[in-house]
Design a protein around this motif. Structure first.
Motif, PDB file in Angstrom:
ATOM      1  N   PHE A 153     -11.133  91.812  25.576  1.00 14.25           N
ATOM      2  CA  PHE A 153     -10.344  90.581  25.513  1.00 14.25           C
ATOM      3  C   PHE A 153      -9.733  90.251  26.872  1.00 14.25           C
ATOM      4  O   PHE A 153      -8.600  89.778  26.965  1.00 14.25           O
ATOM      5  N   ALA A 154     -10.493  90.487  27.920  1.00 10.27           N
ATOM      6  CA  ALA A 154     -10.007  90.246  29.285  1.00 10.27           C
ATOM      7  C   ALA A 154      -9.598  88.792  29.484  1.00 10.27           C
ATOM      8  O   ALA A 154      -8.556  88.504  30.092  1.00 10.27           O
ATOM      9  N   HIS A 155     -10.400  87.861  28.983  1.00  9.27           N
ATOM     10  CA  HIS A 155     -10.111  86.444  29.162  1.00  9.27           C
ATOM     11  C   HIS A 155      -8.801  86.065  28.466  1.00  9.27           C
ATOM     12  O   HIS A 155      -7.940  85.394  29.051  1.00  9.27           O
ATOM     13  N   GLU A 156      -8.649  86.501  27.232  1.00 12.10           N
ATOM     14  CA  GLU A 156      -7.449  86.155  26.464  1.00 12.10           C
ATOM     15  C   GLU A 156      -6.199  86.807  27.054  1.00 12.10           C
ATOM     16  O   GLU A 156      -5.124  86.194  27.084  1.00 12.10           O
ATOM     17  N   LEU A 157      -6.334  88.028  27.521  1.00 13.32           N
ATOM     18  CA  LEU A 157      -5.196  88.712  28.130  1.00 13.32           C
ATOM     19  C   LEU A 157      -4.794  88.019  29.430  1.00 13.32           C
ATOM     20  O   LEU A 157      -3.596  87.868  29.722  1.00 13.32           O
ATOM     21  N   ALA A 158      -5.777  87.584  30.201  1.00 12.58           N
ATOM     22  CA  ALA A 158      -5.473  86.875  31.444  1.00 12.58           C
ATOM     23  C   ALA A 158      -4.738  85.570  31.161  1.00 12.58           C
ATOM     24  O   ALA A 158      -3.840  85.162  31.915  1.00 12.58           O
ATOM     25  N   ALA A 159      -5.105  84.925  30.053  1.00 10.50           N
ATOM     26  CA  ALA A 159      -4.466  83.655  29.692  1.00 10.50           C
ATOM     27  C   ALA A 159      -3.007  83.834  29.334  1.00 10.50           C
ATOM     28  O   ALA A 159      -2.239  82.861  29.337  1.00 10.50           O
ATOM     29  N   ALA A 160      -2.597  85.062  29.026  1.00  9.03           N
ATOM     30  CA  ALA A 160      -1.196  85.312  28.670  1.00  9.03           C
ATOM     31  C   ALA A 160      -0.278  85.282  29.876  1.00  9.03           C
ATOM     32  O   ALA A 160       0.942  85.320  29.731  1.00  9.03           O
ATOM     33  N   GLY A 161      -0.861  85.236  31.072  1.00 12.86           N
ATOM     34  CA  GLY A 161      -0.059  85.147  32.288  1.00 12.86           C
ATOM     35  C   GLY A 161       0.867  86.329  32.456  1.00 12.86           C
ATOM     36  O   GLY A 161       0.457  87.478  32.299  1.00 12.86           O
ATOM     37  N   PRO A 162       2.135  86.085  32.738  1.00  8.23           N
ATOM     38  CA  PRO A 162       3.085  87.180  32.971  1.00  8.23           C
ATOM     39  C   PRO A 162       3.362  88.014  31.720  1.00  8.23           C
ATOM     40  O   PRO A 162       3.941  89.087  31.807  1.00  8.23           O
ATOM     41  N   GLY A 163       2.949  87.489  30.566  1.00  5.03           N
ATOM     42  CA  GLY A 163       3.149  88.244  29.330  1.00  5.03           C
ATOM     43  C   GLY A 163       1.984  89.144  28.976  1.00  5.03           C
ATOM     44  O   GLY A 163       1.928  89.675  27.859  1.00  5.03           O
ATOM     45  N   ARG A 164       1.059  89.353  29.909  1.00  5.50           N
ATOM     46  CA  ARG A 164      -0.144  90.141  29.629  1.00  5.50           C
ATOM     47  C   ARG A 164       0.178  91.547  29.124  1.00  5.50           C
ATOM     48  O   ARG A 164      -0.390  92.004  28.135  1.00  5.50           O
ATOM     49  N   THR A 165       1.061  92.252  29.813  1.00  4.12           N
ATOM     50  CA  THR A 165       1.375  93.632  29.426  1.00  4.12           C
ATOM     51  C   THR A 165       2.029  93.675  28.054  1.00  4.12           C
ATOM     52  O   THR A 165       1.714  94.551  27.223  1.00  4.12           O
ATOM     53  N   SER A 199      -7.107  92.329  11.587  1.00  5.50           N
ATOM     54  CA  SER A 199      -7.845  91.210  12.175  1.00  5.50           C
ATOM     55  C   SER A 199      -6.958  89.965  12.276  1.00  5.50           C
ATOM     56  O   SER A 199      -6.959  89.260  13.293  1.00  5.50           O
ATOM     57  N   ARG A 200      -6.191  89.717  11.235  1.00  4.32           N
ATOM     58  CA  ARG A 200      -5.299  88.556  11.238  1.00  4.32           C
ATOM     59  C   ARG A 200      -4.238  88.703  12.324  1.00  4.32           C
ATOM     60  O   ARG A 200      -3.892  87.733  13.017  1.00  4.32           O
ATOM     61  N   THR A 201      -3.708  89.903  12.486  1.00  2.00           N
ATOM     62  CA  THR A 201      -2.677  90.155  13.491  1.00  2.00           C
ATOM     63  C   THR A 201      -3.230  89.988  14.898  1.00  2.00           C
ATOM     64  O   THR A 201      -2.612  89.324  15.752  1.00  2.00           O
ATOM     65  N   VAL A 202      -4.384  90.588  15.156  1.00  2.00           N
ATOM     66  CA  VAL A 202      -5.007  90.491  16.483  1.00  2.00           C
ATOM     67  C   VAL A 202      -5.317  89.032  16.810  1.00  2.00           C
ATOM     68  O   VAL A 202      -5.052  88.559  17.928  1.00  2.00           O
ATOM     69  N   THR A 203      -5.878  88.306  15.851  1.00  2.00           N
ATOM     70  CA  THR A 203      -6.195  86.892  16.064  1.00  2.00           C
ATOM     71  C   THR A 203      -4.938  86.098  16.394  1.00  2.00           C
ATOM     72  O   THR A 203      -4.903  85.307  17.353  1.00  2.00           O
ATOM     73  N   ALA A 204      -3.890  86.301  15.605  1.00  2.00           N
ATOM     74  CA  ALA A 204      -2.641  85.556  15.820  1.00  2.00           C
ATOM     75  C   ALA A 204      -2.039  85.858  17.188  1.00  2.00           C
ATOM     76  O   ALA A 204      -1.582  84.950  17.897  1.00  2.00           O
ATOM     77  N   LEU A 205      -2.039  87.128  17.576  1.00  2.00           N
ATOM     78  CA  LEU A 205      -1.475  87.499  18.870  1.00  2.00           C
ATOM     79  C   LEU A 205      -2.231  86.841  20.016  1.00  2.00           C
ATOM     80  O   LEU A 205      -1.622  86.289  20.947  1.00  2.00           O
ATOM     81  N   LEU A 206      -3.550  86.884  19.957  1.00  2.00           N
ATOM     82  CA  LEU A 206      -4.357  86.348  21.054  1.00  2.00           C
ATOM     83  C   LEU A 206      -4.328  84.819  21.088  1.00  2.00           C
ATOM     84  O   LEU A 206      -4.207  84.219  22.165  1.00  2.00           O
ATOM     85  N   VAL A 207      -4.438  84.193  19.935  1.00  2.00           N
ATOM     86  CA  VAL A 207      -4.424  82.729  19.892  1.00  2.00           C
ATOM     87  C   VAL A 207      -3.077  82.197  20.367  1.00  2.00           C
ATOM     88  O   VAL A 207      -3.010  81.236  21.149  1.00  2.00           O
ATOM     89  N   THR A 208      -1.997  82.818  19.916  1.00  2.00           N
ATOM     90  CA  THR A 208      -0.661  82.386  20.338  1.00  2.00           C
ATOM     91  C   THR A 208      -0.492  82.540  21.846  1.00  2.00           C
ATOM     92  O   THR A 208       0.074  81.668  22.520  1.00  2.00           O
ATOM     93  N   ALA A 209      -0.984  83.659  22.379  1.00  2.00           N
ATOM     94  CA  ALA A 209      -0.857  83.904  23.824  1.00  2.00           C
ATOM     95  C   ALA A 209      -1.650  82.880  24.631  1.00  2.00           C
ATOM     96  O   ALA A 209      -1.203  82.426  25.684  1.00  2.00           O
TER      97      ALA A 209
END
Length: 218
Positions: A153-165, A199-209
């Motif tokens: 999920f490199a792309h989605e994590l990068a999209a989180a900006g400063p909140g990546r960690t 799956s629902r949790t992971v989806t929600a976290l990534l989509v929100t980010a």
């Protein structure tokens, strides 16, 4: 485990054939002990005694502690067996797949691997506060999952900006034993129900980010 050259040096006039034979027998004994320990825990004996392990392995108690100087070395060897079984069940998921496919395949795989680790994780909980080896085992398992999350999920994590960690931390909680134990043991969900919740949790976290990057910690 010493190799043949080390054993030969220690044995003085021993022949290579004898050394190889002793090494092979010692390795078979060690493997039998580790597999016995793993099997007893998998069957629900979360605190198997040395006597039960030795009996299951078909060796003497003295042989057990000759091959493993203490419980910490046995914990390390048993974790290595667990990792090998997880690796046999693991398949690489392409980071180029569509987002929903990646999440689905990742969570299905995590569910399979967490069910493999479940008995040993439950047993480790009992002794983990007092065992540096069990604590190290847990940290290495978490680190492997975090590495996989970062790659998949490199792309989605990068999209989180400063909140990546912070996002990576949240995903780690949701997809490692801490979260799985809550779903399976505390909430009593079936494997399929727990996997769907993950799956629902992971989806929600990534989509929100991706929609609105979260703030970094502190």
């Amino acid at each position: 485990m010493a190799d043949a050259h080390t054993a030969l040096a220690a044995g003085g006039n021993s022949t290579p054939g004898r050394v190889d034979g002793r090494t092979a027998r010692a390795e078979r004994t060690r493997r039998a002990i580790v597999e016995a320990h793993y099997a007893l825990i998998s069957e629900g004996d979360l605190k198997p005694t040395g006597e039960r392990i030795a009996e299951r392995a078909g060796v003497s108690l003295r042989a057990l502690w000759t091959n493993f100087k203490d419980l910490e070395t046995l914990f390390a060897a048993t974790d290595a067996l667990l990792v090998s079984r997880q690796e046999s069940a693991w398949t690489e998921i392409s980071p180029t797949l569509p987002f929903t496919t990646r999440v689905d395949e990742f969570c299905r795989q995590r569910a399979r691997l967490l069910e493999i680790v479940a008995p040993l994780a439950r047993a480790a909980t009992i002794k983990q506060p007092f065992s540096a080896q069990l604590q190290d085992n847990r940290k290495r398992h978490i680190a492997r999952v975090r590495t996989e999350l970062e790659a998949l999920f490199a792309h989605e994590l990068a999209a989180a900006g400063p909140g990546r960690t912070q996002l990576l931390d949240a995903l780690s909680i949701s997809t490692t034993w801490a979260g799985w134990s809550l779903l399976r043991d505390e909430l009593g969900l079936s494997t399929d129900e727990a996997r769907a919740t993950m799956s629902r949790t992971v989806t929600a976290l990534l989509v929100t980010a991706m929609a609105a990057p979260v703030h970094s910690r502190g």
